[in-house]
Design a protein around this motif. Sequence first.
Motif, PDB file in Angstrom:
ATOM      1  N   ALA A  10       0.224  12.494   1.919  1.00 33.44           N
ATOM      2  CA  ALA A  10      -0.674  11.804   2.688  1.00 33.44           C
ATOM      3  C   ALA A  10      -0.347  10.347   3.232  1.00 33.44           C
ATOM      4  N   LEU A  11       0.588   9.728   2.620  1.00 35.63           N
ATOM      5  CA  LEU A  11       1.110   8.424   3.012  1.00 35.63           C
ATOM      6  C   LEU A  11       1.965   8.581   4.352  1.00 35.63           C
ATOM      7  N   ALA A  12       2.629   9.897   4.420  1.00 31.41           N
ATOM      8  CA  ALA A  12       3.366   9.930   5.461  1.00 31.41           C
ATOM      9  C   ALA A  12       2.577  10.431   6.876  1.00 31.41           C
ATOM     10  N   ASP A  13       1.185  10.698   6.569  1.00 35.13           N
ATOM     11  CA  ASP A  13       0.186  11.028   7.648  1.00 35.13           C
ATOM     12  C   ASP A  13      -0.310   9.796   8.040  1.00 35.13           C
ATOM     13  N   GLY A  14      -0.047   8.788   7.313  1.00 37.09           N
ATOM     14  CA  GLY A  14      -0.882   7.661   7.794  1.00 37.09           C
ATOM     15  C   GLY A  14      -1.675   7.124   7.087  1.00 37.09           C
ATOM     16  N   HIS A  15      -2.072   7.581   5.972  1.00 37.31           N
ATOM     17  CA  HIS A  15      -3.094   7.195   4.911  1.00 37.31           C
ATOM     18  C   HIS A  15      -2.592   6.182   4.010  1.00 37.31           C
ATOM     19  N   GLY A  16      -2.468   4.950   4.518  1.00 38.52           N
ATOM     20  CA  GLY A  16      -1.558   3.753   3.945  1.00 38.52           C
ATOM     21  C   GLY A  16      -2.135   3.005   2.813  1.00 38.52           C
ATOM     22  N   GLN A  17      -3.658   3.241   2.713  1.00 34.38           N
ATOM     23  CA  GLN A  17      -4.191   2.369   1.496  1.00 34.38           C
ATOM     24  C   GLN A  17      -4.839   3.478   0.508  1.00 34.38           C
ATOM     25  N   LEU A  22       0.030   4.399 -10.366  1.00 30.31           N
ATOM     26  CA  LEU A  22       0.660   5.224  -9.747  1.00 30.31           C
ATOM     27  C   LEU A  22       0.939   5.446  -8.247  1.00 30.31           C
ATOM     28  N   LEU A  23      -0.461   5.751  -7.835  1.00 32.16           N
ATOM     29  CA  LEU A  23      -0.777   5.910  -6.207  1.00 32.16           C
ATOM     30  C   LEU A  23      -0.107   4.102  -5.837  1.00 32.16           C
ATOM     31  N   GLU A  24      -0.590   3.110  -6.357  1.00 31.52           N
ATOM     32  CA  GLU A  24      -0.121   1.824  -5.792  1.00 31.52           C
ATOM     33  C   GLU A  24       1.154   1.749  -5.648  1.00 31.52           C
ATOM     34  N   ALA A  25       1.939   2.233  -6.785  1.00 34.51           N
ATOM     35  CA  ALA A  25       3.491   1.837  -6.829  1.00 34.51           C
ATOM     36  C   ALA A  25       3.896   2.908  -5.587  1.00 34.51           C
ATOM     37  N   LEU A  26       3.507   3.842  -5.484  1.00 38.07           N
ATOM     38  CA  LEU A  26       3.917   5.041  -4.196  1.00 38.07           C
ATOM     39  C   LEU A  26       3.597   4.119  -3.067  1.00 38.07           C
ATOM     40  N   ILE A  27       2.628   3.702  -2.777  1.00 36.12           N
ATOM     41  CA  ILE A  27       2.282   2.745  -1.613  1.00 36.12           C
ATOM     42  C   ILE A  27       3.163   1.638  -1.174  1.00 36.12           C
ATOM     43  N   ARG A  28       3.576   0.777  -2.355  1.00 37.02           N
ATOM     44  CA  ARG A  28       4.401  -0.140  -2.266  1.00 37.02           C
ATOM     45  C   ARG A  28       5.670   0.237  -1.887  1.00 37.02           C
ATOM     46  N   GLU A  29       6.191   1.476  -2.596  1.00 35.78           N
ATOM     47  CA  GLU A  29       7.645   2.193  -2.206  1.00 35.78           C
ATOM     48  C   GLU A  29       7.549   2.335  -0.738  1.00 35.78           C
ATOM     49  N   SER A  30       6.465   2.836  -0.072  1.00 40.01           N
ATOM     50  CA  SER A  30       6.439   3.506   1.232  1.00 40.01           C
ATOM     51  C   SER A  30       6.340   2.299   2.226  1.00 40.01           C
ATOM     52  N   GLY A  31       6.519   0.968   1.784  1.00 45.62           N
ATOM     53  CA  GLY A  31       6.262  -0.129   2.635  1.00 45.62           C
ATOM     54  C   GLY A  31       5.028  -0.688   2.864  1.00 45.62           C
ATOM     55  N   ALA A  68       1.426  -2.989   1.367  1.00 45.05           N
ATOM     56  CA  ALA A  68       1.267  -4.277   0.580  1.00 45.05           C
ATOM     57  C   ALA A  68       1.445  -4.230  -0.818  1.00 45.05           C
ATOM     58  N   ALA A  69       1.943  -5.313  -1.213  1.00 46.48           N
ATOM     59  CA  ALA A  69       1.765  -5.341  -2.838  1.00 46.48           C
ATOM     60  C   ALA A  69       0.399  -5.371  -3.403  1.00 46.48           C
ATOM     61  N   PRO A  70       0.027  -4.859  -4.604  1.00 47.46           N
ATOM     62  CA  PRO A  70      -1.304  -4.988  -4.953  1.00 47.46           C
ATOM     63  C   PRO A  70      -2.009  -6.087  -5.061  1.00 47.46           C
ATOM     64  N   ASP A  71      -3.237  -6.227  -4.962  1.00 44.37           N
ATOM     65  CA  ASP A  71      -3.988  -7.498  -5.040  1.00 44.37           C
ATOM     66  C   ASP A  71      -5.426  -7.069  -5.732  1.00 44.37           C
ATOM     67  N   GLU A  72      -6.437  -7.923  -5.909  1.00 43.71           N
ATOM     68  CA  GLU A  72      -7.745  -7.615  -6.580  1.00 43.71           C
ATOM     69  C   GLU A  72      -8.527  -6.659  -5.739  1.00 43.71           C
ATOM     70  N   MET A  73      -8.029  -6.634  -4.171  1.00 43.95           N
ATOM     71  CA  MET A  73      -8.832  -5.886  -3.309  1.00 43.95           C
ATOM     72  C   MET A  73      -8.088  -4.284  -3.127  1.00 43.95           C
ATOM     73  N   SER A  74      -7.317  -4.268  -3.778  1.00 48.58           N
ATOM     74  CA  SER A  74      -6.545  -2.989  -3.512  1.00 48.58           C
ATOM     75  C   SER A  74      -6.843  -1.934  -4.515  1.00 48.58           C
ATOM     76  N   GLY A  75      -6.322  -0.848  -4.533  1.00 50.81           N
ATOM     77  CA  GLY A  75      -6.710   0.198  -5.305  1.00 50.81           C
ATOM     78  C   GLY A  75      -7.980   0.729  -5.125  1.00 50.81           C
ATOM     79  N   PHE A  76      -8.706   1.264  -6.334  1.00 48.78           N
ATOM     80  CA  PHE A  76      -9.682   1.718  -5.996  1.00 48.78           C
ATOM     81  C   PHE A  76     -11.121   0.731  -6.502  1.00 48.78           C
TER      82      PHE A  76
END
Length: 557
Positions: free
Chosen positions: A491-498, A521-530, A532-540
Amino acid sequence: MTGFVRILFEGEPVLARAGESVAAALTAHGIKGFRTTRSGAERGLFCGMGVCQDCLVEVDGQPNRRACMTSVKEPLSIRRQQHGQSGVCDPKSLPPATIADMPVDRPELLVIGAGPGGLSAAIAARKAGVDVLLVDERRLAGGQYFKPVAVAGDDVVPPDAQHREGLALARQALDAGVVIRNGVTVWGAFKPLEFVASVEGAGSRRILPRAVIVATGAFERAWPVPGWHLPGVMTTGAAQTLWRTARRLPGRRVLIAGNGPLNLQLAAELQGGGADVLAVVEAAPAATHDLAAVAAMAAASPGLVVQGLRYHWQRLRGGVEMLHGMVVRAVEAAPAGLQVTLSGKGRERVFDTDVLCLGYGFEPSNELLRALGCRHDHDAAQGRLVTWRDADGRTSVAGIYALGDCTGLGGARVAAADGLLAGFAAAADLGHGIGPALARERQAAAAAGERHRRFQRALWQVYRVPPAMAPGDETLICRCEEISFGAARAALADGHGQAGAVKRATRIGMGPCQGRYCRPLLEALIRESGGAAPDEMSGFAPRPPVKPVLIRDLAGR
């Protein structure tokens, strides 16, 4: 409660102790599989604290009952919950209900969470003359640290010093005039200060306090490896809850793995209860690698260091191995239980065990604070969001105070000290005077909190570990929806970046645990794929209900 209760599981009689959880009773009789998933796979007890929803069973015909949170008080008929089974429908229609029909409590101060921090906060505020309502979803006050014994009998090991400390604190709160309500699950938080809670056996009610102290604690982090979803794999906290609350062992042969001192305490407790603890597997190197940090721990809290040495001595006396620098890499079902593969230091070890306990750190239960708009910052060292607070526990939102592990991890002693500070601060802000005696108590609490923070900083210097290896594509990232890391990476490779986009594309985070285990775990994958670092508005986004509730409770019935 005393005596035994005969319950039925799949039509077969099971003898349970009155007061223990359904999960404890079933585990004591070797029953590990509690429900089936969409794929037909079995799931069992995992978190032991009502978070993961993997122990859902059918009780007296009612589905979706958490076995770990359902007490045995009377004869029950329990069945495994089958995925997709039809629920019990009441043909009687209910009249329309509005929010105005819901009962309302209007305490001066609401405290959510009856662990060491919440109890201390309630006591402090009550000493200053505040009208305090303390609520907790568990049946007994004490939280995940004290875990009070819920059973009684000649064959039950009596409470230990930690239990007795918790009982004394709860009694102090009651004697001070704090109103404690157990079996209350706060599932909605709305600005500015409105809460909705389900009361066990009594439906929902609104709570409209003038101020609130949130002390909702934390839950254990995921350790995603092949097989981490199998029955018999549970968190260290779940195994400890079985023993400390019900005096039940999670199994005869137990392997404990993770990072931190709780695993060592569990080993000592289970050894004392008669379990065959195969090994304690610690991801960090031996403490001798950082003697300066050990010395700092001893200077800050010599009593806790002595307690840790006692646990080590009990482990040594029982011949239990301590494997440093190793972690769990895979779990497989075996004819007689589980087969667990460890790796580290360039080698592998394989253990056959009945139960694997995983304790690799914690995540804060900050959903209510985030829903109320309290500021959070990402702590890169901890790898989690931490709640912004001033020295007295005030958050960025007026009237909202927070403390303990729901704000960022600090342990029970820090939570208890911060509870006193937050309780006194709330009292002062509500217009109550803090006399000289209470001011001295507040000053002592501030000093104690700082001392225990020094201990915690040194402790986690000793237990510092390198970053974990990336899980393979076949490993589940989302236990609830059975979604793999490979699907998330695709999904991340398909452009779903958040995180939200990945959720919509894959269903990661849509299960009953509401993303508590897969989100980090998903936030760590997003960070590894380039990303943004997590913040209070990221995640679910946190949204009500923050915990699963009955539809009739949502309807105010």
